[in-house]
Design a protein around this motif. Sequence first.
Motif, short mmCIF file in Angstrom:
data_model
loop_
_atom_site.label_atom_id
_atom_site.label_comp_id
_atom_site.label_asym_id
_atom_site.label_seq_id
_atom_site.Cartn_x
_atom_site.Cartn_y
_atom_site.Cartn_z
N GLU A 35 0.76 -1.45 -0.48
CA GLU A 35 -0.29 -0.23 -0.08
C GLU A 35 0.98 1.20 0.00
O GLU A 35 1.58 1.56 0.42
N PRO A 36 0.38 2.14 -0.56
CA PRO A 36 1.35 3.33 -0.73
C PRO A 36 1.89 4.14 1.00
O PRO A 36 0.25 4.25 1.89
N SER A 37 2.67 5.04 0.84
CA SER A 37 2.42 5.16 2.50
C SER A 37 1.85 6.67 2.44
O SER A 37 1.17 7.52 1.89
N ASP A 38 1.42 6.33 3.45
CA ASP A 38 0.54 7.51 4.26
C ASP A 38 0.49 8.63 4.55
O ASP A 38 0.70 9.68 5.78
N PHE A 39 2.44 9.15 3.73
CA PHE A 39 2.71 10.62 4.29
C PHE A 39 2.29 11.86 4.69
O PHE A 39 2.89 12.44 5.43
N PHE A 40 1.56 12.12 3.40
CA PHE A 40 0.78 13.44 3.51
C PHE A 40 -0.86 13.62 4.72
O PHE A 40 -0.76 14.63 4.91
N ILE A 41 -1.04 12.35 5.39
CA ILE A 41 -1.51 13.21 6.42
C ILE A 41 -1.32 11.43 7.84
O ILE A 41 -1.00 12.13 8.81
N ASN A 42 0.27 11.82 8.01
CA ASN A 42 1.38 11.11 9.10
C ASN A 42 2.01 12.45 10.32
O ASN A 42 2.19 12.70 11.26
N TYR A 43 1.74 13.28 9.00
CA TYR A 43 2.18 14.52 10.24
C TYR A 43 1.82 15.98 10.03
O TYR A 43 1.09 16.08 9.34
N PRO A 44 1.69 16.38 10.98
CA PRO A 44 0.98 18.27 11.13
C PRO A 44 1.43 19.10 10.79
O PRO A 44 0.57 19.45 9.86
N LEU A 53 -2.47 21.48 2.40
CA LEU A 53 -2.32 21.16 2.04
C LEU A 53 -3.08 20.95 0.47
O LEU A 53 -4.19 20.74 -0.04
N PRO A 54 -1.68 21.47 -0.69
CA PRO A 54 -2.39 21.50 -1.78
C PRO A 54 -3.13 20.06 -2.23
O PRO A 54 -3.45 19.07 -1.66
N LYS A 55 -4.52 19.99 -3.37
CA LYS A 55 -5.18 19.05 -3.41
C LYS A 55 -4.64 17.85 -4.25
O LYS A 55 -4.34 17.03 -4.40
N ILE A 56 -3.61 19.10 -5.11
CA ILE A 56 -2.58 17.52 -6.60
C ILE A 56 -1.46 16.89 -5.70
O ILE A 56 -1.57 15.88 -6.17
N VAL A 57 -1.61 17.19 -4.79
CA VAL A 57 -0.49 15.88 -4.27
C VAL A 57 -1.30 14.88 -3.39
O VAL A 57 -0.32 13.48 -3.57
N PHE A 58 -2.65 14.62 -3.36
CA PHE A 58 -2.86 13.20 -3.03
C PHE A 58 -3.49 13.03 -4.17
O PHE A 58 -4.05 11.43 -4.25
N GLU A 59 -3.63 13.19 -5.24
CA GLU A 59 -3.17 13.00 -7.18
C GLU A 59 -2.94 11.80 -6.98
O GLU A 59 -1.76 11.86 -6.63
#
Length: 609
Positions: free
Chosen positions: A162-171, A295-301
């Motif tokens: 599974e891809p990493s949850d990097f963009f939701i793991n840190y405040p 965070l911008p939406k493009i990083v979650f795409e």
Amino acid sequence: GGREAQDDRYQRFLTVVRCVRKWAKARGLYSNKMGYWGGVNINIAVALTVQLYPRAAPASLLRKFFLVFKKWRWPNPIMLTETRDAGYGLPVWNPQHVQNARQVAPMITPAYPAMNSTLSVSRQTLQILHEEFCRGFQIVDKLWKQSEANPTAKLNWDELFEPSDFFINYPHYLSLCIVGPTQADAQAWAGFVESRFRKLVSDMLGRSLPLSKIQLWPKKFEFFIADKAALVTAAQRRNCITYFVGFQVDLLRMRGKQLNIELQMHNFRDWELSRFQPLVPGMDVMAKCFKVKELPKIVFEGMYEGGKLTAMKKRRQIRDADPKRQERKRLAKLQALKAKMAEIQRKKEEELEKDKEVDESVDKKRKLEETDDGEPEKDAKLIKTEATETDGPVKEESENQDKEEKEEADLLANAIDVIQSEELTREEAEAERAKLLEGGFQAEDEDYVYEEDDDADYIGRDAIRASLVNEPNPATEKKSTVDKRSLPLEKEEVEVLRKVGYTVVSDDDAVVVGGDVVLPWRKPFPNDDITSKTGASNQMKNIRIKFRTKFDIVELDTHGNVIDKGDDDFMPSLKWTGRRGGFEFKLGERGLGYYRTGKKVVVPSNTTY
């Protein structure tokens, strides 16, 4: 047979290498120049696992891979063969060397010249690698137990990749945008900056800031993310690459409420990026801080099917499933319930008190009504006047009696206090008290004569008491018997006080208490003679005044405020003067300077008195 065994082992090796590489890319760990593991490092690590378990199946080898590196004791080096020097003059890795001893996670290449292939791994990236090794082993071990319980069951390996949850793991997140004037310049400039990012993240940000965890995401985004107020050209916006860094602040080491990274970015540009040649105008690195919700939406795409909305829902689920967070919520809910119950109990008690007061007032009113109805006003006035006439003499007698009893009680209390102050035993104190009650303190002497008198029990203001007391005669220097009845009550009290040990000075004695005491400032100095050879007194030496309270000498500014010169926890400095042990340079509540790490900032008063 040996050739087939080697081919089979090689195929198992390739299978495990492909799985580990896919896992590392999905979890954001596949980049050697960013401080993680690259292709060579993964090959050496899997080869070591095959050496340790040569007959294991690919699935078992993958489980052993995570197990070995989960429990590996760094900085012990990973070596497939012993290092040897072929004599060609090339440096060979040696653990006894000082620089090699400081390496965090060495992985030595098997061919000559042996060198460390993981030189870029730092303590921050090793922390991320160890967490991912633990997660991978937990997933693979669960699948292995399922296969042991049911060998025919189909295993699902999707959770491992599974891809990493990097963009939701840190405040908090930091975007680093690399811009250049042209496409060719931007490519060369980006390659150089990427190789220096590990120094910015691990050395400058990770060590100088109060961070508990920091991670650099090795995947780049080819779009411009920077501050809207940044002055950039259209060419720079087209030729740009953006990387993201996630970090978590250590609140125990944090001082103040703001985290400033301007100094670290300034040093990164001056010390690292200035080495690039040729440095063309327009080449720069722009930083901007984000919170996780900003965070911008493009990083979650491409990472989540529903984009940012799905990512935020997953983040909320992860936070709610945290046992520590659940315990904090439970305790907060319990405290709220206790406060609510206490408020309800307080309101009930107030209502009960109000009801009680109402009942008392009703009873009083009812009694008053009953008394008013039974007696006429005239009879009440008559009874009142008779009561005042009869109570007059009784009241005066009671007042005189109370006054006499009060005088006797005071005398008795003074005597008892004196007896107790002499540290007598309990039996002696009781005997003295009984003696006092029987006849007072009397002189137990040969010349003492006791005479009974029926009027001795009468005590008044100027009354006398039948007893004899011994008084010294100054003319004959002998004791003479004096009739105590001839003494007023004041002298009797004086005699009682003298018997129990008090010193009494009468008004006729011209004695000044403490008159013979020499005051400290009238005493001569210890090193001075009282008189000189001529008989005259020496002159006093110079006298110095010393204050008991210590006053600080401070420097004031033009507004009359005290200038902060620093103390043990803070050293003011307008610029960076080098690293200092136990301190960190930042702009805090007391201004720019060096603050002691982990110490709470106490701002001193700037007012003088």
